[in-house]
Motif scaffolding. Structure first.
Motif, PDB file in Angstrom:
ATOM      1  N   ARG A  35      37.689  35.423  42.153  1.00 36.50           N
ATOM      2  CA  ARG A  35      37.382  33.992  42.207  1.00 36.50           C
ATOM      3  C   ARG A  35      38.634  33.186  42.525  1.00 36.50           C
ATOM      4  O   ARG A  35      39.746  33.659  42.357  1.00 36.50           O
ATOM      5  N   ASP A  91      44.100  40.602  34.865  1.00 37.87           N
ATOM      6  CA  ASP A  91      44.116  39.638  35.962  1.00 37.87           C
ATOM      7  C   ASP A  91      44.994  40.192  37.069  1.00 37.87           C
ATOM      8  O   ASP A  91      46.150  40.547  36.823  1.00 37.87           O
ATOM      9  N   GLU A 107      43.848  33.171  44.474  1.00 40.44           N
ATOM     10  CA  GLU A 107      42.649  33.900  44.072  1.00 40.44           C
ATOM     11  C   GLU A 107      43.041  34.983  43.088  1.00 40.44           C
ATOM     12  O   GLU A 107      44.111  35.587  43.200  1.00 40.44           O
ATOM     13  N   ALA A 138      41.273  30.422  41.805  1.00 41.26           N
ATOM     14  CA  ALA A 138      41.838  29.844  40.585  1.00 41.26           C
ATOM     15  C   ALA A 138      43.128  29.123  40.941  1.00 41.26           C
ATOM     16  O   ALA A 138      44.071  29.739  41.423  1.00 41.26           O
TER      17      ALA A 138
END
Length: 165
Positions: free
Chosen positions: A19, A56, A25, A21
């Protein structure tokens, strides 16, 4: 936020999600690492505690993770451990997050075929008149358990001289 480096070996427990952010990404997934030890009294391996952590992966690493890593895959993740703080029903909570700088499949539990992600300047040139260069695409092949080359496009054994390895 802690800046302690960590390496976690375990399994992906949910499908990675990519996604947008902030300014880039990120691909996020959750993994589990379970301690195993040999119980000499029982004469067998026993599962210990399970550690769950969110991962992440940003930018190019995240793009590669989102196309290469799937739920259930055994992985090795290295990065900086941080604490993600959030609020649920007015109560403050936190959980560990690994900000990954390397993610790979655990080759002790399987095999993988590496495909380098080309940079824009490294895109293969087409042959004369825009045709094929005639070179064998190394990503089009895998091997059987016996080491025989298999064309991944057709699933058939490749000609012995056709595979690049």
């Amino acid at each position: 936020m802690s800046q302690t480096q960590i390496t976690v070996v375990g399994n992906v427990v949910d499908s990675p999600v990519r996604r947008r952010a902030g300014t880039g990404e990120v691909t996020k997934f959750r993994m589990a690492a379970t301690d195993r030890y040999f119980d000499s009294a029982a004469g067998q391996w026993v599962d210990g505690d399970t550690f769950y952590v969110d991962v992440d992966a940003w930018s190019a690493l995240g793009a590669s993770v989102s196309s290469s890593v799937f739920k259930g895959d055994p992985v090795v993740v290295t990065g900086k451990i941080a604490t993600s703080e959030y609020e649920v029903d007015g109560a403050k909570r936190s959980r560990p997050v690994v900000r990954a700088f390397a993610v790979g499949h655990d080759l002790g539990r399987g095999s993988a075929v590496f495909k380098r992600t080309p940079k824009a300047a490294e895109q293969p040139a087409s042959g004369p008149e825009g045709g094929d260069t005639g070179e064998v695409d190394p990503t089009a092949y895998t091997t059987t358990e016996d080491g025989e080359p298999v064309d991944t496009r057709t699933g058939e054994l490749a000609d012995s001289g056709a595979a690049p390895f």
